[in-house]
Design an enzyme around this catalytic site. Structure first.
Site, PDB file in Angstrom:
ATOM      1  N   ASN A  34     -73.744  -3.279 -16.962  1.00  0.00           N
ATOM      2  CA  ASN A  34     -73.004  -4.537 -17.037  1.00  0.00           C
ATOM      3  C   ASN A  34     -72.532  -4.730 -18.476  1.00  0.00           C
ATOM      4  OD1 ASN A  34     -72.089  -7.178 -17.106  1.00  0.00           O
ATOM      5  ND2 ASN A  34     -73.828  -8.039 -16.013  1.00  0.00           N
TER       6      ASN A  34
ATOM      7  N   LYS B 250     -75.904  -5.175 -20.531  1.00  0.00           N
ATOM      8  CA  LYS B 250     -77.153  -5.273 -19.792  1.00  0.00           C
ATOM      9  C   LYS B 250     -77.261  -4.036 -18.895  1.00  0.00           C
ATOM     10  CE  LYS B 250     -77.032 -10.337 -19.377  1.00  0.00           C
ATOM     11  NZ  LYS B 250     -76.959 -11.457 -18.403  1.00  0.00           N
TER      12      LYS B 250
ATOM     13  N   ARG C   8     -70.233  -3.063 -13.382  1.00  0.00           N
ATOM     14  CA  ARG C   8     -69.543  -4.342 -13.307  1.00  0.00           C
ATOM     15  C   ARG C   8     -68.152  -4.156 -13.916  1.00  0.00           C
ATOM     16  NH1 ARG C   8     -69.686  -9.149 -17.621  1.00  0.00           N
ATOM     17  NH2 ARG C   8     -68.498 -10.693 -16.473  1.00  0.00           N
TER      18      ARG C   8
ATOM     19  N   HIS D  87     -66.726 -13.670 -13.176  1.00  0.00           N
ATOM     20  CA  HIS D  87     -68.179 -13.880 -13.086  1.00  0.00           C
ATOM     21  C   HIS D  87     -68.629 -14.020 -11.628  1.00  0.00           C
ATOM     22  CE1 HIS D  87     -67.791 -15.793 -17.354  1.00  0.00           C
ATOM     23  NE2 HIS D  87     -68.083 -14.504 -17.446  1.00  0.00           N
TER      24      HIS D  87
ATOM     25  N   HIS E  63     -71.843 -21.043 -15.248  1.00  0.00           N
ATOM     26  CA  HIS E  63     -72.214 -19.791 -15.917  1.00  0.00           C
ATOM     27  C   HIS E  63     -71.836 -19.904 -17.392  1.00  0.00           C
ATOM     28  CE1 HIS E  63     -72.516 -15.249 -16.094  1.00  0.00           C
ATOM     29  NE2 HIS E  63     -71.779 -15.506 -17.171  1.00  0.00           N
ATOM     30  N   LEU E  64     -72.857 -19.981 -18.254  1.00  0.00           N
ATOM     31  CA  LEU E  64     -72.618 -20.179 -19.687  1.00  0.00           C
ATOM     32  C   LEU E  64     -73.216 -19.033 -20.478  1.00  0.00           C
ATOM     33  CD1 LEU E  64     -73.537 -23.986 -19.941  1.00  0.00           C
ATOM     34  CD2 LEU E  64     -71.267 -22.973 -19.601  1.00  0.00           C
TER      35      LEU E  64
ATOM     36  N   ARG F  41     -63.370 -17.426 -27.122  1.00  0.00           N
ATOM     37  CA  ARG F  41     -62.151 -17.732 -26.368  1.00  0.00           C
ATOM     38  C   ARG F  41     -61.932 -19.242 -26.297  1.00  0.00           C
ATOM     39  NH1 ARG F  41     -63.810 -14.131 -21.351  1.00  0.00           N
ATOM     40  NH2 ARG F  41     -65.702 -13.856 -22.576  1.00  0.00           N
TER      41      ARG F  41
ATOM     42  N   ILE G 173     -76.783 -18.760 -22.062  1.00  0.00           N
ATOM     43  CA  ILE G 173     -76.813 -20.116 -22.607  1.00  0.00           C
ATOM     44  C   ILE G 173     -77.287 -21.108 -21.552  1.00  0.00           C
ATOM     45  CG2 ILE G 173     -75.360 -21.988 -23.481  1.00  0.00           C
ATOM     46  CD1 ILE G 173     -73.632 -19.791 -24.829  1.00  0.00           C
ATOM     47  N   GLY G 174     -76.771 -20.990 -20.353  1.00  0.00           N
ATOM     48  CA  GLY G 174     -77.153 -21.915 -19.282  1.00  0.00           C
ATOM     49  C   GLY G 174     -78.634 -21.884 -18.983  1.00  0.00           C
TER      50      GLY G 174
ATOM     51  N   GLU H  84     -77.000 -10.413 -12.179  1.00  0.00           N
ATOM     52  CA  GLU H  84     -75.805  -9.699 -11.763  1.00  0.00           C
ATOM     53  C   GLU H  84     -76.122  -8.239 -11.455  1.00  0.00           C
ATOM     54  OE1 GLU H  84     -72.091 -11.419 -14.147  1.00  0.00           O
ATOM     55  OE2 GLU H  84     -73.825 -11.157 -15.443  1.00  0.00           O
TER      56      GLU H  84
END
Length: 395
Positions: free
Chosen positions: A8, A15, A91, A180, A206-207, A239, A329-330, A382
């Site tokens: 990923n 990952k 991914r 995502h 998704h953060l 971004r 982050i989330g 994921e």
């Protein structure tokens, strides 16, 4: 029984997990993070070894080669030889109009992924590199692509179309694709374990370095913050997220920027980096806690943007049952979760602060018992979702 290596490649990280399927047994896993920065690091865990070390990793190719070396290391590794790997699940962020399903990679698939570089310049090139390196290191393994855009193929036409001339959709396929998808799909399915009713209205947030938010009604994606390419919507690490398009014309026509300059700025020099000088939220939160006003404002802007999308998606679904926070982050930033959920009582969102402040890798509820909307933290996986889809293609 199949051993599937999942790769990923994100915009600044890789990952990886080596998973034995269908038993979902993780043999080895790890993370290469902060690629290209002086403080980049690699983390690796198997039955033999658990290591974390700071080491300069210049690019994704170097990171992937380090991962392969660790997996086959005689002391630290998890496999004796490359023949043990049956498949590599990659991914891939953008599938454009061409890919709505998981697919075995061949020359034509690679050519299409490469052609889509311009639509996901922070991701597809790294995804492609992962495929190229994996083909060299594991030449006998089946290479499989799982696309982020696939989950969002259920968006209704009123949500995925832009208000531009019809021929740009009909001839050039310009529309909302969404991203995502593997993450949003995985956590939405896990959220069902907390919901008694089968029909549900869920918002997944998704953060990470890249950020997105999805409205999921009865298990189907019906709206999503990222669009034709993964740069709009929420404020991200580098971004910009949503921006008035007239600013682009002003930068080019009046300020003398080239189109390439603008693309570089919006993808790699904006977001939290542009606002604070930092792209890592951990550093931003620390600086804000120490009185840095720019970092505090950036956090407020970030949370405010997320709150607006939550309100919009609650309206789109005519209700809201669950909010799920996920990704780096989330899952880990209690500060940002608190800022997002505060002053949202009109929608029935009540956060329980002591639950929110607990650090855990478990799926958990962080809302009050009185909260009409259930607020969850569900660590995304994921890699497992990619392994599942890859295995289904093999058998």
């Amino acid at each position: 029984m199949k051993k599937i290596l999942v790769i990923n490649s994100g915009s600044s990280s890789i990952k990886f997990q080596l998973i034995k399927m269908p038993g979902e047994i993780v043999i080895a896993a790890g993370l290469v993070e902060r690629i290209g920065l002086d403080n980049s690091a690699i983390h690796y865990k198997s039955k033999k070894m658990n290591i974390s070390e700071q080491v300069k990793i210049a690019n994704h190719e170097e990171g992937l080669k380090r991962i392969a070396a660790l997996l086959m290391d005689t002391e630290k590794g998890a496999i004796a030889n490359i023949e043990e790997i049956d498949a590599i699940g990659h991914r891939v962020v953008h599938g454009g109009k061409d890919f709505a399903d998981t697919i075995v990679i061949d020359k034509d698939v690679k050519a299409t992924i490469k052609r889509l570089f311009s639509l996901a310049p922070l991701h597809n090139p790294h995804n492609y590199t992962g495929i190229e390196v994996a083909e060299q290191v594991f030449p006998n393994a089946t290479q499989i692509a799982v696309f982020d855009t696939a989950f969002h193929q259920t968006l209704p036409e009123r949500a995925y179309r832009y208000a531009i001339p019809n021929k740009l959709l009909d001839e050039n396929y310009i529309r909302v694709y969404g991203f995502h998808g593997t993450s949003h799909k995985y956590v939405a399915e896990k959220a069902q374990d907390f919901i008694s009713k089968k029909k549900s209205k869920v918002i997944t947030v998704h953060l990470g370095n890249g950020c997105s938010i999805t409205a999921i009604k009865n298990g189907k994606s019906i709206d999503h913050s990222l669009g034709f390419a993964p740069v709009n919507g929420l404020i991200m690490g580098t971004r910009s997220g949503d921006i008035d398009q007239s600013i682009i014309f002003y930068m080019v026509n009046t300020l003398g920027y080239s189109l390439n300059d603008v693309s570089e700025l919006l993808h790699k020099k904006s977001g939290m980096l542009g606002l604070t000088g930092y792209s890592d939220l951990r550093e931003i939160e620390e600086a804000a806690a120490n009185g840095n006003q720019q970092c505090q404002l950036a956090l407020e802007m970030n949370a405010y943007r997320i709150k607006k999308y939550i309100g919009a998606y609650a309206a789109a679904m005519n209700g809201l049952d669950v909010i799920v926070f996920t990704a780096g982050i989330g899952e880990n930033s209690s500060v940002l979760r608190r800022m997002v959920c505060q002053d949202m009582d009109y929608l029935g969102i009540e956060l329980e602060n002591y639950k929110n402040n607990v650090r855990s890798s478990e799926n958990r509820i962080i809302s009050k018992e009185s909260s009409k909307v259930l607020v969850l933290v569900i660590p995304t996986n994921e890699e497992l979702e990619i392994a599942k889809q890859s295995y289904q293609l093999l058998v």
